[in-house]
Scaffold this motif. Structure first.
Motif, mmCIF file in Angstrom:
data_model
loop_
_atom_site.group_PDB
_atom_site.id
_atom_site.type_symbol
_atom_site.label_atom_id
_atom_site.label_comp_id
_atom_site.label_asym_id
_atom_site.label_seq_id
_atom_site.Cartn_x
_atom_site.Cartn_y
_atom_site.Cartn_z
ATOM 1 N N LEU A 79 3.189 27.452 0.671
ATOM 2 C CA LEU A 79 2.342 27.863 1.851
ATOM 3 C C LEU A 79 1.087 28.726 1.759
ATOM 4 N N ARG A 80 1.440 29.784 0.996
ATOM 5 C CA ARG A 80 0.518 30.744 0.533
ATOM 6 C C ARG A 80 -0.429 29.963 -0.385
ATOM 7 N N GLY A 81 -0.412 29.108 -1.204
ATOM 8 C CA GLY A 81 -1.424 28.374 -1.846
ATOM 9 C C GLY A 81 -2.218 27.610 -1.221
ATOM 10 N N GLU A 82 -1.584 26.832 -0.295
ATOM 11 C CA GLU A 82 -2.189 25.784 0.715
ATOM 12 C C GLU A 82 -3.270 26.806 1.552
ATOM 13 N N LEU A 83 -2.922 27.730 2.120
ATOM 14 C CA LEU A 83 -3.732 28.672 3.020
ATOM 15 C C LEU A 83 -4.756 29.384 2.097
ATOM 16 N N GLY A 84 -4.487 29.628 0.927
ATOM 17 C CA GLY A 84 -5.515 30.031 -0.112
ATOM 18 C C GLY A 84 -6.511 29.282 -0.257
ATOM 19 N N LYS A 85 -6.230 28.166 -0.587
ATOM 20 C CA LYS A 85 -7.340 26.941 -0.628
ATOM 21 C C LYS A 85 -8.498 27.117 0.510
ATOM 22 N N LYS A 86 -8.090 27.461 1.641
ATOM 23 C CA LYS A 86 -8.985 27.508 2.782
ATOM 24 C C LYS A 86 -9.369 29.008 3.133
ATOM 25 N N ASP A 87 -9.127 29.815 2.035
ATOM 26 C CA ASP A 87 -9.561 31.281 1.913
ATOM 27 C C ASP A 87 -8.925 32.050 3.286
ATOM 28 N N ILE A 88 -7.614 31.702 3.592
ATOM 29 C CA ILE A 88 -6.906 32.429 4.331
ATOM 30 C C ILE A 88 -5.740 32.993 3.622
ATOM 31 N N HIS A 89 -5.621 34.327 4.178
ATOM 32 C CA HIS A 89 -4.550 35.294 3.365
ATOM 33 C C HIS A 89 -3.360 35.507 4.624
ATOM 34 N N MET A 90 -2.318 35.598 3.756
ATOM 35 C CA MET A 90 -1.164 35.776 4.621
ATOM 36 C C MET A 90 -0.399 37.010 4.009
ATOM 37 N N LEU A 91 0.220 37.850 4.837
ATOM 38 C CA LEU A 91 0.778 39.076 4.526
ATOM 39 C C LEU A 91 2.065 39.099 5.619
ATOM 40 N N VAL A 92 3.108 39.163 4.696
ATOM 41 C CA VAL A 92 4.567 39.099 5.690
ATOM 42 C C VAL A 92 5.195 40.668 5.413
ATOM 43 N N VAL A 93 5.040 41.242 6.633
ATOM 44 C CA VAL A 93 5.466 42.705 6.842
ATOM 45 C C VAL A 93 6.593 42.662 7.894
ATOM 46 N N LYS A 94 7.026 44.091 7.773
ATOM 47 C CA LYS A 94 8.072 44.218 8.896
ATOM 48 C C LYS A 94 7.223 44.856 9.888
ATOM 49 N N ASN A 95 7.378 44.427 11.340
ATOM 50 C CA ASN A 95 6.717 44.643 12.176
ATOM 51 C C ASN A 95 6.512 45.905 12.793
ATOM 52 N N SER A 96 7.440 46.996 12.430
ATOM 53 C CA SER A 96 7.050 48.356 12.731
ATOM 54 C C SER A 96 6.260 49.063 11.805
ATOM 55 N N LEU A 97 6.303 48.701 10.527
ATOM 56 C CA LEU A 97 5.156 48.974 9.467
ATOM 57 C C LEU A 97 3.887 48.614 9.973
ATOM 58 N N ALA A 98 3.771 47.332 10.132
ATOM 59 C CA ALA A 98 2.573 46.910 10.824
ATOM 60 C C ALA A 98 2.015 47.363 11.816
ATOM 61 N N ARG A 99 2.823 47.724 12.877
ATOM 62 C CA ARG A 99 2.499 48.478 14.055
ATOM 63 C C ARG A 99 1.694 49.870 13.658
ATOM 64 N N GLU B 1 2.351 43.942 19.275
ATOM 65 C CA GLU B 1 2.939 44.384 20.417
ATOM 66 C C GLU B 1 4.164 43.295 20.875
ATOM 67 N N GLY B 2 5.209 43.600 20.865
ATOM 68 C CA GLY B 2 6.428 42.993 21.238
ATOM 69 C C GLY B 2 7.033 42.121 20.184
ATOM 70 N N ALA B 3 6.402 42.325 19.105
ATOM 71 C CA ALA B 3 6.759 41.635 17.696
ATOM 72 C C ALA B 3 8.185 42.191 17.357
ATOM 73 N N THR B 4 9.074 41.136 16.727
ATOM 74 C CA THR B 4 10.536 41.547 16.103
ATOM 75 C C THR B 4 10.854 41.344 14.943
ATOM 76 N N GLY B 5 11.297 41.939 14.250
ATOM 77 C CA GLY B 5 11.547 41.513 12.921
ATOM 78 C C GLY B 5 10.461 41.332 11.761
ATOM 79 N N GLN B 6 10.600 40.570 10.840
ATOM 80 C CA GLN B 6 9.510 40.313 10.011
ATOM 81 C C GLN B 6 8.217 39.396 10.347
ATOM 82 N N VAL B 7 7.126 39.501 10.275
ATOM 83 C CA VAL B 7 6.148 38.925 10.840
ATOM 84 C C VAL B 7 5.031 38.537 9.584
ATOM 85 N N GLY B 8 4.467 37.429 9.849
ATOM 86 C CA GLY B 8 3.396 36.921 8.851
ATOM 87 C C GLY B 8 2.053 37.338 9.562
#
Length: 174
Positions: A39-59, A72-79
């Motif tokens: 998935l990351r490779g496919e997104l990378g071909k279109k210059d899209i970056h994806m970062l999977v993080v814990k929602n509290s750290l991202a907040r 806001e309102g996110a739970t668990g891990q999010v990309g």
């Protein structure tokens, strides 16, 4: 996770998301590592970056930025996905992967943020129907060139008609 490690991870997330104004939040919980890498490779071909993080750290990392409402309102891990040529192209690609791909069935678009305003999943679907930047430019160019083409045709039309009549007269005398 110790407080020191949390602070390091938070700073890394801040560094990666520095300058990001618009983003899409996705869920990829349950995907195995190989599928996520594809998935990351496919997104990378279109210059899209994806970062999977814990929602509290991202907040914590995005506090006070335009991207903060996305968590806001996110739970668990999010990309977090960002990049592409413009936000509409990013959303179109994410929504397409969400609904079309059986390969990434656990990939779900959850929402996002555009110009500092939170979008839900339905809002993302609505944005995905908008014209992309390239489509908007082509429509604008067509609108700019349209009146000129009409004016040119109006000015050249009578001359072409006169030329045709003269040519017919010239051929008729032979």
């Amino acid at each position: 996770m110790s407080k020191y490690v949390k602070e390091l991870v938070t700073r890394d997330i801040q560094r990666r998301l520095d300058g990001v104004e618009d983003a899409v939040v996705v869920s990829c919980v349950g995907m195995d590592a190989n599928t996520t890498n594809e998935l990351r490779g496919e997104l990378g071909k279109k210059d899209i970056h994806m970062l999977v993080v814990k929602n509290s750290l991202a907040r914590r990392a995005t506090e006070g930025t335009n991207v903060a409402p996305a968590f806001e309102g996110a739970t668990g891990q999010v990309g977090v996905c960002w990049g592409a040529t413009d936000f509409v192209s990013l959303v179109k690609e994410i929504v397409k992967l969400d609904k079309d791909s059986e390969k990434y069935e656990k990939f779900v678009a959850g929402g996002g943020v555009m110009d500092g305003e939170k979008l839900d999943a339905d809002g993302l679907k609505a944005v995905s129907k908008w014209p992309s930047r390239e489509e908007q430019i082509s429509m604008l160019v067509g609108q700019i060139l349209g009146p000129g083409a009409t004016l040119s045709a109006a000015m050249l039309g009578p001359g072409k008609m006169l030329n045709s009549q003269i040519k017919q007269k010239g051929e008729g005398d032979e």
